[in-house]
Design an enzyme around this catalytic site. Structure first.
Site, PDB file in Angstrom:
ATOM      1  N   ARG A   1       0.650  -1.026   0.553  1.00 53.60           N
ATOM      2  CA  ARG A   1       0.267  -0.271   0.179  1.00 53.60           C
ATOM      3  C   ARG A   1       0.931   1.335   0.295  1.00 53.60           C
ATOM      4  O   ARG A   1       0.692   2.411   0.487  1.00 53.60           O
ATOM      5  CB  ARG A   1      -0.784  -0.024   1.581  1.00 53.60           C
TER       6      ARG A   1
ATOM      7  N   SER B   1     -11.331   0.302   2.420  1.00 53.81           N
ATOM      8  CA  SER B   1     -10.837  -0.130   4.316  1.00 53.81           C
ATOM      9  C   SER B   1      -9.825   0.887   4.955  1.00 53.81           C
ATOM     10  O   SER B   1      -9.227   1.347   3.360  1.00 53.81           O
ATOM     11  CB  SER B   1     -10.010  -1.505   3.268  1.00 53.81           C
TER      12      SER B   1
ATOM     13  N   GLU C   1      -5.237   3.974   6.003  1.00 58.61           N
ATOM     14  CA  GLU C   1      -5.375   4.014   4.287  1.00 58.61           C
ATOM     15  C   GLU C   1      -5.193   4.894   3.835  1.00 58.61           C
ATOM     16  O   GLU C   1      -4.808   5.638   2.945  1.00 58.61           O
ATOM     17  CB  GLU C   1      -5.381   2.782   4.030  1.00 58.61           C
TER      18      GLU C   1
END
Length: 361
Positions: A166, A249, A351
């Site tokens: 990520r 998410s 995130e």
């Protein structure tokens, strides 16, 4: 005239901005970038915000005190590089899921497990977007960017992009919240001429498909099942479903150095290099959703007036129930981070990109 930034985000949150430019062509985007370059010290980096699909943004209720560029550039081109491979280049503003569907229509496989993800093509390399066992970093050959420091267009190779879980060199080069050094212009992927998918790697997807991990199945079938799985978790945008009023998410899955410190029943996954696929020794990934649930936070959990809540379908998504403010989401996120830290001594990392707000008190 000010414009409410909530209209540009999947969270449907964010206050006003005084200046909003929608760049629908490459020329318009380059003109904007040229007019908003950064000096060597990048003192004024935070006065410009670039928005793609808005699926990974949490913008403050106070809005953004600067100029906003909404990237809506479109265009897809292909170049056959061999009898088995084709390079596909998409402009940054292309809708991601529509692009994935288009590649499958062309008889190309590779992106099928990334179906149903909201947002734009240009955002995917920044976060090294991934789902169901596939990350874009495995398939990207290069990204064309405008470098706001040197004031020119550059093409960065997969090696230069330094993909990680990520993250990427693009993300790490963020100079200030929401205002990057590198503005993505286009992304080039290397895809296979095949009706068959990449080998299925993710256990839940394999179970849904009723196949063993490592099996190749029709790519269209993978896409269909991935979208169904995402919809069951509220991860497919639906204006009528408040579970999808989110940034997907909200927390990344933690990577720990000492797997023995995890509870015995906690999930464990290998950490692999996104380019080579080789396992990284000494690193173990666990499930943020599992930690959240076992710290006592159930689906639908909320605090205060309940305007922001965990999804009723999936504990990894923080959602706007229709009347939330950004501060409500922040308060909920802080509560969850604190609870997981108390229970497992693990700090969850968010995130989304935060603009004008933060989890720090």
């Amino acid at each position: 005239m000010s414009e409410d930034l909530s209209t540009f985000t999947t969270f449907r949150l964010g206050g006003p901005a005084q200046q909003v430019k929608v760049a629908e062509t490459r020329a318009e985007l380059l003109d904007f970038c040229a007019a908003h370059q950064l000096g060597p010290e990048a003192e004024d980096a935070s006065d410009v915000l670039f928005i793609g699909g808005g699926s990974n943004l949490l913008i403050a209720d106070e809005g953004f005190d600067g100029t906003v560029c909404v990237v809506r550039t479109t265009g897809v081109s292909t170049v056959e590089t061999s009898t088995t491979d084709t390079q596909v280049t998409a402009e940054a503003g292309e809708n991601w899921d529509e692009f994935v569907a288009h590649t499958l229509d062309l008889g190309l496989s590779g992106l099928e497990a990334l179906s149903g993800i909201p947002g734009s093509v240009g955002a995917t390399p920044i976060q090294n977007v991934g789902a169901y066992g596939t990350e874009v970093g495995e398939l990207i050959t290069s990204v064309e960017v405008f470098d706001r420091v040197v004031g020119q267009v550059r093409r960065l190779s997969a090696v230069e992009l330094e993909f990680g879980y990520r993250t990427s060199a693009l993300k790490r080069a963020q100079i200030a919240t929401g205002s990057p050094q590198f503005v993505v212009l286009s992304v080039t992927f290397d895809l296979q001429h095949s009706e068959e998918s990449l080998p299925v790697r993710y256990a839940q997807l394999a179970s849904t498909l009723d196949v063993e991990i490592g099996t190749r199945v029709p790519a269209a079938r993978v896409r269909e099942n991935v979208i169904a799985l995402r919809r069951s978790k509220g991860m497919v945008i639906d204006p009528a479903d408040h579970d999808s009023w989110s940034a997907g998410s909200f927390f990344t899955n933690p990577i720990v150095d000492d797997a023995a410190a995890l509870p015995a029943e906690a999930p464990r996954y290998p950490v692999t290099d996104p380019l080579s696929g080789a396992k990284i020794e000494g690193k173990t990934k666990t499930s943020a959703a599992w930690l959240i649930e076992h710290a006592g936070f159930t689906k639908g959990f909320s605090i205060g007036e309940g305007n922001a809540a965990l999804s009723s379908k999936h504990t990894l998504a923080l959602t706007n129930r229709g009347h939330a403010r950004t501060v409500d989401v922040i308060d909920l996120a802080r509560t969850i981070v604190s609870g997981v830290e108390d229970a497992f001594a693990i700090t969850l990392e968010p995130e989304p990109t935060f603009v004008g707000c933060s989890l720090s008190n």
